[in-house]
Write a protein that holds these residues in place. Sequence first.
Motif, PDB file in Angstrom:
ATOM      1  N   SER A   1       0.825  -1.203   0.000  1.00 19.31           N
ATOM      2  CA  SER A   1       0.000   0.000   0.000  1.00 19.31           C
ATOM      3  C   SER A   1       0.864   1.259   0.000  1.00 19.31           C
ATOM      4  N   LEU A   2       1.956   1.219   0.775  1.00 21.78           N
ATOM      5  CA  LEU A   2       2.887   2.347   0.798  1.00 21.78           C
ATOM      6  C   LEU A   2       3.513   2.560  -0.572  1.00 21.78           C
TER       7      LEU A   2
ATOM      8  N   ARG B   1      10.480   0.072   2.310  1.00 25.65           N
ATOM      9  CA  ARG B   1      10.138   1.327   2.999  1.00 25.65           C
ATOM     10  C   ARG B   1      11.223   2.378   2.775  1.00 25.65           C
ATOM     11  N   ILE B   2      12.493   1.970   2.846  1.00 25.55           N
ATOM     12  CA  ILE B   2      13.599   2.912   2.626  1.00 25.55           C
ATOM     13  C   ILE B   2      13.532   3.508   1.224  1.00 25.55           C
TER      14      ILE B   2
ATOM     15  N   LEU C   1       3.903   1.445   9.123  1.00 26.62           N
ATOM     16  CA  LEU C   1       4.698   0.260   8.817  1.00 26.62           C
ATOM     17  C   LEU C   1       5.923   0.146   9.726  1.00 26.62           C
ATOM     18  N   ALA C   2       6.510   1.271  10.097  1.00 27.25           N
ATOM     19  CA  ALA C   2       7.783   1.271  10.839  1.00 27.25           C
ATOM     20  C   ALA C   2       7.766   0.393  12.084  1.00 27.25           C
ATOM     21  N   PRO C   3       6.780   0.504  12.987  1.00 27.59           N
ATOM     22  CA  PRO C   3       6.821  -0.342  14.193  1.00 27.59           C
ATOM     23  C   PRO C   3       6.644  -1.826  13.914  1.00 27.59           C
ATOM     24  N   LEU C   4       5.992  -2.184  12.796  1.00 26.06           N
ATOM     25  CA  LEU C   4       5.828  -3.601  12.444  1.00 26.06           C
ATOM     26  C   LEU C   4       7.160  -4.224  12.044  1.00 26.06           C
ATOM     27  N   LEU C   5       8.100  -3.391  11.575  1.00 25.72           N
ATOM     28  CA  LEU C   5       9.402  -3.890  11.113  1.00 25.72           C
ATOM     29  C   LEU C   5      10.459  -3.802  12.197  1.00 25.72           C
TER      30      LEU C   5
END
Length: 751
Positions: free
Chosen positions: A16-17, A436-437, A745-749
């Motif tokens: 989605s991101l 994400r990066i 998304l960040a805390p899931l990773l």
Amino acid sequence: MPDPARFPHAKSLAASLLAAAKQLDLTISEQCKAHAFPGSAEYHAAGVKDALRKAELLLAKDHYKLCFAGGFSAGKSTVINALVGVPDLLPTAAGECTLSITILTGPFGGRELVRVKYFPRDVAIRQVVFHQKRYRNAFKQFDAKARGASSEQLLGIIRETIAWMSKAHQDESLPEALRKEFDKGKAAKYVSELEEFLHYIDKYAGRCGTIIEDELKNAHIYLTYDQHQGGLGHLFMIDQVFIHKRHELFEEKNIQIVDLPGIDSTNAYARQVTLDYLTEADLVVNVLPPQGFTMSYIDIINEMSEANRGNIANKMFYIINRFDANEEKNFTKQELESLLRDQIAAEIDKNGLNSRNLYATVALFDIHRLRGNQQAYDALMASCASKLRMMGNHVDQPWRKIAEDALTGRGISVVREAILKYLQEQLAFERLRDIRINCQVALDAAHMLLARNDQLLQQAKSRKTSAIGEMRDFIIKTQQAFEVNLVGLANALPAMIGQAVQSQLKPAVANLIGNIKKIPMADPAKQIAFTGSAAKLQTPAGIKQHWIDYCKQFISDKFVELTSQTIVGNVQALIDQQVKQSKVDVILDQIGACSSKDLTGPLRTAIATARQNVAVLTRLRADEETWTLRSTPIHPQGFEPAWTPAIEEAFKNDLIATFTKHFQASCDRLAATLGNYYKAVITALIADFKSHADDLESAIKNTPDLDLPVHLLEGGQPDPEEAKRKQLLIIDQQWAAAKAKSDELAPLLAG
């Protein structure tokens, strides 16, 4: 380690991101064509499309590339056979067993078979003449003739080289070192190999440049010496070997195993291909000999670190195979911890890698068990038990566990479990992190574009502020005007520095080194004139050593000076230019004049500090590039009875080649690092400017009827058209939505 149960949701959110980031990029790209947005050039230069393309590939990737690296006879093939559980899948002969890239994967078209990719004829011939290090000094005798030669002419040169090698050990005109290198025994071996190559390059001419198929049982023919095919002659023609086999690892776990040529390969091409594969691998397993690292291992780890810019720590595993081959006396607490902790683990950590990924194995345990060879298994177990007793209970963890796993036959199963855990759990999340990066590249570039157009965006939002709000807004905009100009410069500097290095510094350094050609080296008077002293010994070796020592120091000093001359002034001028372009100095002068407060003094001090830091950091960084050269002894090779013009010419060419290679590489490293150093300097300058915001606010508050010079920030231009404002608002909304997904998304990773 993140919770594996969160992976499906995390992957969905990453998709989605990515979709949101692609839509944001599409909107910005379309609007930048329609409107002249400030910052559009920087946006496109940020590499957004490449980053999003990488993210797409990562999201679609559903297999893992597992590469095995190590020196010849380190036992890579044995370890692979043990891990897969097929004892004779790959040949395990000593010496240069695997010269080509060997890829183990699932069935091909539903069939188990071996596929062999042969070099094109021209490439195979050139590989032997120009890239096989084992023959390089022999072929060097014919380099002048080989340059620009056709394939058929090169075959003739191979025949001439065979004749030369056969007699080299008897040729008194050759240097002693060369005669020893091609002594009678080694020459006979090399001659046999090259004659085999000439035989097979004709016999298998139809295979050149093609891929052939064969039965799986014949795989060894293409991987190692064979009684029917001979020695290396046939193997020199092979580029890659694909082994297609039914196996859980290949079919269910989606793992592709790549067995790479030894990192100490005598083939320069194979070494480069190995490095390329290691760079692309999802996981690299380095198989070390029992005594740990050799210089070849250390060299390639350094090369990989440079190629990956430090992003390889977690994807590098180390297996000390044949751990039982260490002598029993080496299993005392002192000796064992010295090997594992102080030598191997310390070398790994020193290179910025992860020594927690260190394992030890005795792969023969698994091979004997798989073959049903109970007698050999029991004998090996007894030998290892004796070494376990020598360890006792004194060895500290984790070194004790590493040794016990190997000596009790658990090593391979522990490694297998660690590999699967990394690939199927840790790497899966790392791919999402990389997605994400890469999406963040688009978000950061969009944020930069919005910042460059902040005034217009605020107008679009129709914000109404109070008088205090207007003052604060003016201060913020003043800071933004300063920051935007300096950040734009900071972002552009890496590319600009790279261009300056390529177009100015490299040619200047090359010209400096090329001046070696003009020096009359054998004349003692000239030696004194150039270097301040004469050679201690006026022999070829003494003269060479004298000029080597002088050039090391002289060229290093000049390199530092050239770097400063080429770069420092330009960067300082760009900082001054961007400060002037921001107009904050004029704003501070005007407000300071009305408030009788010195607002520009701190700014001038900060700019002077930034200019000085640019000069100092540049010189220090350039000087760092010379440390190794200055401190490493270099001694001339070979022995010549008397100095001749030919010796001088060859020596000058060698000096030029050596220093050119070193300093061209230094230039490339400077291009890669100086931009980041200057970014830090500019960031500090921005922070320094922001730290004086209270002084500016106080001056404005305490100056009645102060007319804020807003026109200096806005340029006195009429408002942009309505459509432009609306599109900026759309971009801002899309950016906020994509950022929210990234933040979710960040805390899931994490973990």
